[in-house]
Design an enzyme around this catalytic site. Structure first.
Site, PDB file in Angstrom:
ATOM      1  N   THR A  72       0.818  -1.221   0.000  1.00 50.49           N
ATOM      2  CA  THR A  72       0.000   0.000   0.000  1.00 50.49           C
ATOM      3  C   THR A  72       0.851   1.269   0.000  1.00 50.49           C
ATOM      4  O   THR A  72       0.340   2.355  -0.286  1.00 50.49           O
ATOM      5  CB  THR A  72      -0.917   0.033   1.232  1.00 50.49           C
ATOM      6  OG1 THR A  72      -0.112   0.030   2.428  1.00 50.49           O
ATOM      7  CG2 THR A  72      -1.850  -1.166   1.240  1.00 50.49           C
TER       8      THR A  72
ATOM      9  N   CYS B  55       1.952   2.834   9.459  1.00 48.23           N
ATOM     10  CA  CYS B  55       0.878   2.968  10.435  1.00 48.23           C
ATOM     11  C   CYS B  55       1.415   2.792  11.852  1.00 48.23           C
ATOM     12  O   CYS B  55       2.519   2.289  12.061  1.00 48.23           O
ATOM     13  CB  CYS B  55      -0.208   1.909  10.213  1.00 48.23           C
ATOM     14  SG  CYS B  55      -0.906   1.867   8.554  1.00 48.23           S
TER      15      CYS B  55
ATOM     16  N   ASP C 212      18.506   9.059  50.221  1.00 43.82           N
ATOM     17  CA  ASP C 212      17.400   9.980  50.473  1.00 43.82           C
ATOM     18  C   ASP C 212      16.631   9.521  51.711  1.00 43.82           C
ATOM     19  O   ASP C 212      16.168   8.375  51.795  1.00 43.82           O
ATOM     20  CB  ASP C 212      16.482  10.003  49.249  1.00 43.82           C
ATOM     21  CG  ASP C 212      15.376  11.021  49.382  1.00 43.82           C
ATOM     22  OD1 ASP C 212      15.481  12.075  48.730  1.00 43.82           O
ATOM     23  OD2 ASP C 212      14.417  10.763  50.129  1.00 43.82           O
TER      24      ASP C 212
END
Length: 523
Positions: free
Chosen positions: A41, A45, A458
């Site tokens: 085609t 896509c 932390d």
């Protein structure tokens, strides 16, 4: 890299077979992660395109839209493959190809050309082109051309600007080049692309005046998307004048390569197809693409949330948090230098105190813009280097570190870039006195979007680990965190989330200082 149908009609190649199965299932989670090209085609896509499934022998898969363009394919008018979230690979990977894609999306090729891109990455243009063609199926010019086409489509659909202005705003060198590219990619002229735009709110015509351009557009996110969590993170750190935040929106000013801008983002879309609605005020249209790229990075829109959640919920300690907060994000950065200063100024003090100090700095040194709030720009390194000593408060050593960093950024001795590797960025920071591994890791996580950083020094993160039944000791947590790779940054967000509300007078972030004592917080 391209997976070709040659000799693969029997689906013997595992990568081709996996992507073909995804295409057959029309799984939207993989939109943007690769491109499906159909030779018979002549179109490409998204994997979830609802069109009839082609035979394996007629299909090729591409990692980038540019590679599909170079193969002579045009975009599908039905599924609009460029109107999807971007690939998460450019943050997951730290190689030359990924770093190039981060810089290309920020518009470096349009501003500095391929030589400028190559120089930033530390390679020759020839070597860079060779690597990108081998890895991504297209060279830097083709990748930038695809990026320009997507920007042009946004402008055609989102503004009523003259088409000539759109061409140059998108970065094309001539109107002819712009027309040829749009026709080649979309099989429509620019006028036909504009005529086909919908009347939906996201494509409403903006107000355009002589001082600035106002644009409204939608930015798709990869589902699931915890946008509310990002807004909470940004809102607790918002600086009056520079930023404003509510439970559903966030607005701020920002410096861009050609000028300034103000952007307001609001959560929109659906749970299955989340998005951000962006209202943008631009001083220069050429800054649209960099701004969109930075908003996407700030909200971590391209993260592979489904894969992250599946991996983390396999750990029983994290499963409940993942179920309660699917699609958690790691907030990024719109300005690398600003993010570094926020981290430095926020050391050893609370979020509220850091916000007060940063607001005072911005109000004293930042540039004011005309128009509605927010209208204050966060100060540049040069402005902080020149006037910061009179404004900054706190320990002398911290002030000296901030001024030293400002001077290094101003002189070019220190440079922060989306195109750096994590190792390069962290090494350049810890080489400066007063900056430890925690600060370097935090900045890398936010600026580069590095997905695999666990800030075990932390304090709040360790507190959250204890609340989830994990070890709070640094080495033990690091050992347990090895199981969360390559998504340790997202695991860290779940650990932070597990921490109960903390008084503004308490420490809420940790920083590894040269003495080894984890202290402080990050703004």
């Amino acid at each position: 890299m391209t997976t070709s149908p040659a000799t693969r009609t029997g689906l013997t190649d595992p990568v081709f077979a996996e992507r073909y199965r995804i295409m057959c299932s029309r799984d939207t989670r993989f939109d943007g992660q690769f491109i499906t090209g159909v030779r018979t085609t002549g179109i490409y896509c998204r994997p979830s395109c609802p069109a009839t499934t082609p035979k394996p022998g007629n299909v090729s898969f591409y990692l980038t839209v540019a590679a599909a363009h170079d193969a002579g394919l045009r975009a599908c008018k039905r599924c609009l493959p460029d109107a999807v979230p971007g690939s998460p690979a450019w943050n997951m990977r730290d190689d030359l190809a990924a770093r190039s894609m981060r810089l290309i999306s920020d518009g470096v090729v349009e501003r500095d050309g391929v030589p400028g891109l190559a120089a930033r990455l530390g390679y020759t243009p020839r070597h860079l082109t060779r690597v990108l063609v081998a890895e991504l199926g297209a060279g830097p010019l083709a990748l930038a051309r695809a990026h320009r086409a997507q920007t042009a489509r946004l402008l055609l659909l989102s503004t009523d600007l003259p088409i000539t202005d759109v061409a140059f705003a998108a970065g094309f060198g001539s109107v002819r080049q712009f027309n040829d590219t749009v026709v080649a990619v979309y099989e429509r002229t620019p006028s036909e692309v504009r005529a086909a735009r919908r009347t939906a709110p996201e494509h409403a015509a903006p107000v355009v005046d002589q001082a600035e351009t106002r644009i409204t557009l939608q930015l798709p996110a990869r589902a699931p998307f915890d946008g509310a969590g990002v807004l909470r993170f940004l809102g607790t750190r918002a600086l009056p004048g520079v930023e404003s935040a509510t439970g559903t929106s966030y607005a701020r000013t920002v410096r861009l390569p050609h000028g300034t801008a103000a952007v307001e983002v609001t959560l929109s879309g659906t749970e299955a197809a989340p998005a951000l609605a962006c209202s943008i005020r631009l001083a220069h249209l050429a800054d649209l693409a960099p701004l969109v790229s930075r908003v996407r990075r700030l909200f971590d829109l391209d993260a592979d949330a489904s894969a992250i959640d599946r991996h983390l919920e396999a750990d029983p300690a994290l499963a409940a948090s993942v179920t309660q907060t699917p699609g958690i994000r790691v907030p990024g950065s719109m300005d690398a230098e600003e993010t570094l200063f926020r981290a430095l100024i926020g050391q050893q003090i609370s979020v509220a105190a850091a916000r007060t100090a940063l607001t005072r700095l911005a109000d004293a040194l930042g540039e004011r813009l005309p128009g509605p709030e927010p209208r204050l720009l966060f100060p540049t390194p040069a402005q902080i280097a020149a006037g910061g000593r009179a404004v900054l408060r706190g320990p002398g050593a911290r002030i000296e570190t901030i001024l030293r960093v400002a001077q290094a950024l101003t002189s070019g001795d220190l440079a922060l870039s989306f195109g750096q590797t994590r190792a390069e960025l962290e090494a350049s920071l810890v080489a400066l006195p007063g900056i430890g591994p925690w600060t370097a890791g935090y900045v890398a996580m936010r600026v580069l979007g590095s997905p695999d950083i666990l800030l075990t020094s932390d304090l709040a993160l360790r507190q959250g680990a204890v609340r989830l039944g994990l070890a709070g000791e640094q080495r033990a947590l690091a050992a347990r965190g090895a199981d969360w790779a390559p998504w340790r940054s997202y695991a860290g967000m779940h650990l932070w989330l597990a921490t109960s509300p903390i008084s503004s007078k308490q420490t809420v972030r940790g920083l590894e200082y040269p003495t080894g004592r984890p202290r402080g917080r990050a703004s």
